[in-house]
Design a protein around this motif. Structure first.
Motif, PDB file in Angstrom:
ATOM      1  N   ASN A  92      32.904  60.245 -17.905  1.00 42.92           N
ATOM      2  CA  ASN A  92      32.765  60.705 -16.526  1.00 42.92           C
ATOM      3  C   ASN A  92      31.387  60.345 -15.978  1.00 42.92           C
ATOM      4  O   ASN A  92      30.384  60.415 -16.690  1.00 42.92           O
ATOM      5  CB  ASN A  92      32.953  62.214 -16.431  1.00 42.92           C
ATOM      6  CG  ASN A  92      34.402  62.621 -16.592  1.00 42.92           C
ATOM      7  OD1 ASN A  92      35.294  61.792 -16.469  1.00 42.92           O
ATOM      8  ND2 ASN A  92      34.618  63.889 -16.873  1.00 42.92           N
ATOM      9  N   VAL A  93      31.336  59.976 -14.722  1.00 45.09           N
ATOM     10  CA  VAL A  93      30.078  59.680 -14.043  1.00 45.09           C
ATOM     11  C   VAL A  93      29.794  60.833 -13.100  1.00 45.09           C
ATOM     12  O   VAL A  93      30.670  61.246 -12.325  1.00 45.09           O
ATOM     13  CB  VAL A  93      30.181  58.363 -13.245  1.00 45.09           C
ATOM     14  CG1 VAL A  93      28.899  58.090 -12.477  1.00 45.09           C
ATOM     15  CG2 VAL A  93      30.527  57.220 -14.171  1.00 45.09           C
ATOM     16  N   ASN A  94      28.582  61.364 -13.162  1.00 46.84           N
ATOM     17  CA  ASN A  94      28.222  62.488 -12.305  1.00 46.84           C
ATOM     18  C   ASN A  94      28.215  62.059 -10.847  1.00 46.84           C
ATOM     19  O   ASN A  94      27.765  60.964 -10.498  1.00 46.84           O
ATOM     20  CB  ASN A  94      26.856  63.038 -12.681  1.00 46.84           C
ATOM     21  CG  ASN A  94      26.873  63.704 -14.044  1.00 46.84           C
ATOM     22  OD1 ASN A  94      27.914  64.174 -14.480  1.00 46.84           O
ATOM     23  ND2 ASN A  94      25.743  63.745 -14.699  1.00 46.84           N
ATOM     24  N   LYS A  95      28.688  62.921  -9.988  1.00 45.84           N
ATOM     25  CA  LYS A  95      28.750  62.636  -8.560  1.00 45.84           C
ATOM     26  C   LYS A  95      27.372  62.866  -7.950  1.00 45.84           C
ATOM     27  O   LYS A  95      26.644  63.785  -8.346  1.00 45.84           O
ATOM     28  CB  LYS A  95      29.776  63.566  -7.915  1.00 45.84           C
ATOM     29  CG  LYS A  95      30.029  63.290  -6.478  1.00 45.84           C
ATOM     30  CD  LYS A  95      31.122  64.205  -5.947  1.00 45.84           C
ATOM     31  CE  LYS A  95      31.290  63.934  -4.460  1.00 45.84           C
ATOM     32  NZ  LYS A  95      32.299  64.798  -3.888  1.00 45.84           N
ATOM     33  N   LYS A  96      27.021  62.041  -6.968  1.00 44.12           N
ATOM     34  CA  LYS A  96      25.752  62.214  -6.269  1.00 44.12           C
ATOM     35  C   LYS A  96      25.783  63.541  -5.512  1.00 44.12           C
ATOM     36  O   LYS A  96      26.837  63.968  -5.043  1.00 44.12           O
ATOM     37  CB  LYS A  96      25.517  61.057  -5.303  1.00 44.12           C
ATOM     38  CG  LYS A  96      25.317  59.733  -5.998  1.00 44.12           C
ATOM     39  CD  LYS A  96      25.088  58.634  -4.985  1.00 44.12           C
ATOM     40  CE  LYS A  96      24.931  57.306  -5.697  1.00 44.12           C
ATOM     41  NZ  LYS A  96      24.725  56.205  -4.752  1.00 44.12           N
ATOM     42  N   PRO A  97      24.627  64.182  -5.363  1.00 43.80           N
ATOM     43  CA  PRO A  97      24.631  65.512  -4.732  1.00 43.80           C
ATOM     44  C   PRO A  97      25.073  65.500  -3.271  1.00 43.80           C
ATOM     45  O   PRO A  97      25.650  66.463  -2.806  1.00 43.80           O
ATOM     46  CB  PRO A  97      23.198  65.984  -4.852  1.00 43.80           C
ATOM     47  CG  PRO A  97      22.402  64.854  -5.341  1.00 43.80           C
ATOM     48  CD  PRO A  97      23.311  63.803  -5.843  1.00 43.80           C
TER      49      PRO A  97
END
Length: 101
Positions: A92-97
């Motif tokens: 999984n790639v973290n979503k930008k804030p």
């Protein structure tokens, strides 16, 4: 002009008898009265045409339920591979804030 408690009781008894005679399993306890003393019958539970159709199919073909469960187990009830689940979770790639559009 409101009804006395005796009149409401008599009405409930009459309604209960008529409801039981029609084959419904509701009792007068399910009936409600408003502040004026009027007796309201509970609404019949709504059942869509689709639900009635599906129930009639299962009633006509009882073996269909077993086939349905067998097909479900083919696609959904499978043993899970722990290693592949860990790999999937790690990819999984973290979503930008905050994103601008």
């Amino acid at each position: 002009m409101g009804l006395t408690s005796v009149a409401v009781k008599k009405i409930r008894e009459c309604i209960e008898r008529s409801v039981i005679n029609k084959g419904h399993l509701q009792s007068a306890a399910n009936l409600s009265t408003n502040k004026v003393g009027r007796v309201f019958m509970p609404k019949k539970p709504y059942e869509s045409d689709t639900t009635e159709f599906i129930k009639s199919i299962f009633k006509k073909n009882p073996e269909l339920r077993e086939k349905q469960l067998a097909a479900r187990s083919t696609w959904w009830d499978r043993p899970q591979d722990e290693e592949s689940l860990k790999d999937l979770a790690g990819s999984n790639v973290n979503k930008k804030p905050y994103e601008y559009y």
